[in-house]
Design a protein around this motif. Structure first.
Motif, PDB file in Angstrom:
ATOM      1  N   ASP A 156      82.966  38.121  56.448  1.00  0.00           N
ATOM      2  CA  ASP A 156      82.608  37.354  57.637  1.00  0.00           C
ATOM      3  C   ASP A 156      83.295  37.996  58.834  1.00  0.00           C
ATOM      4  N   THR A 157      82.542  38.775  59.589  1.00  0.00           N
ATOM      5  CA  THR A 157      83.086  39.490  60.748  1.00  0.00           C
ATOM      6  C   THR A 157      82.436  39.029  62.042  1.00  0.00           C
ATOM      7  N   THR A 158      81.885  37.832  62.033  1.00  0.00           N
ATOM      8  CA  THR A 158      81.183  37.356  63.222  1.00  0.00           C
ATOM      9  C   THR A 158      82.114  37.279  64.425  1.00  0.00           C
ATOM     10  N   GLU A 159      83.273  36.635  64.241  1.00  0.00           N
ATOM     11  CA  GLU A 159      84.216  36.506  65.348  1.00  0.00           C
ATOM     12  C   GLU A 159      84.747  37.872  65.775  1.00  0.00           C
ATOM     13  N   ALA A 160      84.940  38.771  64.811  1.00  0.00           N
ATOM     14  CA  ALA A 160      85.441  40.102  65.152  1.00  0.00           C
ATOM     15  C   ALA A 160      84.435  40.861  66.013  1.00  0.00           C
ATOM     16  N   GLY A 172      76.618  56.234  58.481  1.00  0.00           N
ATOM     17  CA  GLY A 172      75.608  55.267  58.905  1.00  0.00           C
ATOM     18  C   GLY A 172      76.216  53.921  59.240  1.00  0.00           C
ATOM     19  N   LEU A 173      77.247  53.527  58.495  1.00  0.00           N
ATOM     20  CA  LEU A 173      77.919  52.256  58.776  1.00  0.00           C
ATOM     21  C   LEU A 173      78.596  52.295  60.142  1.00  0.00           C
ATOM     22  N   VAL A 174      79.244  53.395  60.463  1.00  0.00           N
ATOM     23  CA  VAL A 174      79.887  53.521  61.775  1.00  0.00           C
ATOM     24  C   VAL A 174      78.846  53.412  62.888  1.00  0.00           C
ATOM     25  N   ILE A 234      86.711  46.484  61.108  1.00  0.00           N
ATOM     26  CA  ILE A 234      85.360  46.042  60.758  1.00  0.00           C
ATOM     27  C   ILE A 234      84.696  47.049  59.825  1.00  0.00           C
ATOM     28  N   VAL A 235      84.834  48.339  60.141  1.00  0.00           N
ATOM     29  CA  VAL A 235      84.229  49.378  59.301  1.00  0.00           C
ATOM     30  C   VAL A 235      84.813  49.322  57.892  1.00  0.00           C
ATOM     31  N   GLN A 236      86.116  49.184  57.781  1.00  0.00           N
ATOM     32  CA  GLN A 236      86.750  49.119  56.461  1.00  0.00           C
ATOM     33  C   GLN A 236      86.308  47.884  55.683  1.00  0.00           C
ATOM     34  N   ALA A 237      86.058  46.790  56.384  1.00  0.00           N
ATOM     35  CA  ALA A 237      85.622  45.575  55.700  1.00  0.00           C
ATOM     36  C   ALA A 237      84.232  45.734  55.099  1.00  0.00           C
ATOM     37  N   ALA A 282      94.302  31.022  58.240  1.00  0.00           N
ATOM     38  CA  ALA A 282      93.236  31.549  59.091  1.00  0.00           C
ATOM     39  C   ALA A 282      92.417  32.549  58.295  1.00  0.00           C
ATOM     40  N   ARG A 283      91.136  32.607  58.573  1.00  0.00           N
ATOM     41  CA  ARG A 283      90.261  33.546  57.905  1.00  0.00           C
ATOM     42  C   ARG A 283      90.457  34.921  58.508  1.00  0.00           C
ATOM     43  N   THR A 284      90.647  35.902  57.680  1.00  0.00           N
ATOM     44  CA  THR A 284      90.883  37.267  58.142  1.00  0.00           C
ATOM     45  C   THR A 284      89.641  38.115  57.910  1.00  0.00           C
ATOM     46  N   ILE A 285      89.595  39.292  58.571  1.00  0.00           N
ATOM     47  CA  ILE A 285      88.469  40.201  58.408  1.00  0.00           C
ATOM     48  C   ILE A 285      88.458  40.731  56.989  1.00  0.00           C
TER      49      ILE A 285
END
Length: 298
Positions: free
Chosen positions: A51-55, A107-109, A75-78, A30-33
């Motif tokens: 690829d964080t679309t599903e997340a 800014g990312l958060v 997500i932020v860490q990715a 499975a693809r992970t974050i």
């Protein structure tokens, strides 16, 4: 004698023939974050974007709680490598890279919290300007020694770029104010304000030696000191109307003593009275004026 070679015929796969399915006991990873999307073939500045679309789709549907916070953190860490790369573009501008990375992470958060995947846009197209804007805002609000309005800061940037362009075409001298205004497409008044703002990003220490001085003369030497007369301005203004009410002889004696800096002996000679009489008149007038001023203040 002709020899006959046998050939094996391999049946070609037709379009309607399904590919063989993997064995039942074979696990499909499975693809992970945090892993890059394998289907991306066109490179762009953020080719390692995860690829964080599903997340994100799961994040917007989840209610507030520990599980949502954990997914948001993943997500932020990715996306942190992208934010740090954006911060690296602003290195060597007077701010430590670690501090810029912290600003970029902030800014990312903000981008993660505000992004809505249902709008149909990719996250990086929203996150990049958000992170970059946060870094530029940091320079605008925290790096200026003096408070300069944002409009003047924009004029400063336009003037700076115009001077850099003109420096390549104008040789042997600095570009004039008119040339800068024409090149930057602004009025000469705005160009002058931008030029003045060029020296406002950092301040000069008061202990710094002035250019051209050979005796160590600094800015602090040009500053004035406190005027001791300011401490008695209020007292003088308070006693002025009371002095005007004194008899003429007492006013004259006080003027010669405190404004003419005359001795009591000289005042006595001028007034034709004894020095002891002058001393008593001065003491009596001062006591009366003090009592009247204190009553007025009370």
């Amino acid at each position: 004698m002709r020899s006959h070679t046998s050939t094996a015929v391999v049946p070609a796969r037709t379009n309607d023939t399904a590919a063989p399915a993997p064995p039942a006991d074979t696990a499909v990873p499975a693809r992970t974050i945090g892993t890059a999307a394998p289907t991306r073939t066109k490179r762009h500045p953020h080719d390692d974007a995860p690829d964080t679309t599903e997340a994100f789709e799961r994040l917007v549907e989840m209610p507030p709680g520990a599980e949502r916070d954990a997914l948001r953190k993943e997500i932020v860490q990715a996306w942190l490598p992208m934010a740090e790369r954006l911060a690296g573009r602003f290195r060597n501008r007077g701010e430590a890279l670690d501090d810029l990375c912290q600003v970029a992470a902030l800014g990312l958060v903000k981008a993660v919290d505000r992004y809505d995947p249902r709008r149909g846009t990719a996250f990086e197209s929203y996150a990049v300007p958000t992170v970059t804007g946060e870094i530029k805002r940091h320079f605008r609000d925290h790096m200026w020694t003096l408070h300069v309005p944002r409009r003047v800061q924009d004029l400063r940037n336009r003037v700076r770029f115009a001077r850099q362009d003109l420096a390549q075409s104008v040789s042997g001298r600095a570009p004039t104010l008119t040339e800068i205004a024409v090149h930057a497409q602004m009025s000469e008044e705005d160009a002058k304000a931008g030029l003045e703002a060029l020296d406002s990003f950092t301040a000069l220490s008061l202990d710094a030696e002035l250019p051209g001085s050979e005796d160590g003369y600094s800015l602090s030497d040009a500053l004035g000191g406190p005027d001791p007369a300011l401490d008695i301005v209020v007292d003088r203004e308070a006693v002025k109307p009371r002095i005007a009410q004194l008899p003429e002889r007492e006013r004259t004696i006080l003027y010669m003593r405190f404004f003419g800096d005359m001795t009591q002996s000289r005042i006595a000679d001028e007034m034709g009275i004894s020095q002891m009489h002058v001393s008593r008149l001065i003491s009596r007038c001062c006591d009366r004026l003090r009592d009247q001023v204190m009553r007025d203040a009370a």
